[in-house]
Write an enzyme that holds these catalytic residues in place. Structure first.
Site, mmCIF file in Angstrom:
data_model
loop_
_atom_site.group_PDB
_atom_site.id
_atom_site.type_symbol
_atom_site.label_atom_id
_atom_site.label_comp_id
_atom_site.label_asym_id
_atom_site.label_seq_id
_atom_site.Cartn_x
_atom_site.Cartn_y
_atom_site.Cartn_z
ATOM 1 N N ASN A 43 -20.830 9.467 7.168
ATOM 2 C CA ASN A 43 -20.655 10.915 7.180
ATOM 3 C C ASN A 43 -19.165 11.267 7.213
ATOM 4 O OD1 ASN A 43 -20.865 9.875 9.846
ATOM 5 N ND2 ASN A 43 -21.355 11.881 10.689
ATOM 6 N N CYS A 54 -23.154 14.156 4.503
ATOM 7 C CA CYS A 54 -23.899 13.151 5.264
ATOM 8 C C CYS A 54 -23.713 11.761 4.648
ATOM 9 C CB CYS A 54 -25.390 13.467 5.261
ATOM 10 S SG CYS A 54 -25.863 15.046 5.966
ATOM 11 N N GLU A 56 -25.936 9.604 3.827
ATOM 12 C CA GLU A 56 -26.915 9.275 2.787
ATOM 13 C C GLU A 56 -26.447 9.768 1.420
ATOM 14 O OE1 GLU A 56 -27.411 10.756 5.724
ATOM 15 O OE2 GLU A 56 -29.435 10.374 6.490
#
Ligand SMILES: [Zn+2]
Length: 137
Positions: A43, A54, A56
């Protein structure tokens, strides 16, 4: 081919570089492609808060840089430290879904109790909006 343990280790390593001076909520993510290669992300917060990215979505961007296409992500690992496991947020579920299949395994590692919980992409985002929704009829 890399295994789940290696992928979790990559997510933990990515978390070490988290830039989270505001929330102190550090997260790492690693995604495994069909050919075994791993891309990772962490992040990245910003003083304007709303521009925070983030781990991901960062990992997916890194995978795309490696040439990933929709359906190429076979496994995802996310590493966080929280009283309860840290699943991907809604925005990240959508972005992960674009490059995953419904069977893609999502492993969520929690430092707090050294636990791993596992979901499939289909479980985390059923009836996902996808490129097929944009196909002209
Ligand atoms: Zn997210």
């Amino acid at each position: 081919m890399s295994g789940p343990d290696e992928l979790i280790a990559a997510a933990k390593k990515a978390r070490n570089n988290a830039y989270a001076p505001y929330s102190k909520f550090e997260v790492g993510c690693a995604v495994q492609l069909h050919d075994g290669r791993i891309a990772s992300g962490t992040n990245v917060e910003n003083s304007s808060y709303g521009l925070t990215v983030c781990s991901e979505r960062h990992a997916i961007a890194a995978a795309v840089l490696m040439g990933a296409k929709p359906g190429d992500v076979t496994r995802v690992a996310i590493a966080g430290d929280s009283p309860v496991s840290v699943p991907p947020c809604g925005a990240c579920r959508q972005v992960l879904s674009e490059f995953s299949s419904e069977q893609t395994q999502i492993l969520i590692y929690n430092y707090r109790d050294d636990s791993v919980v596992s979901f499939t992409m289909g479980e985390l985002l059923p009836e996902a909006f996808s490129p097929k929704n944009l196909t002209a009829s």
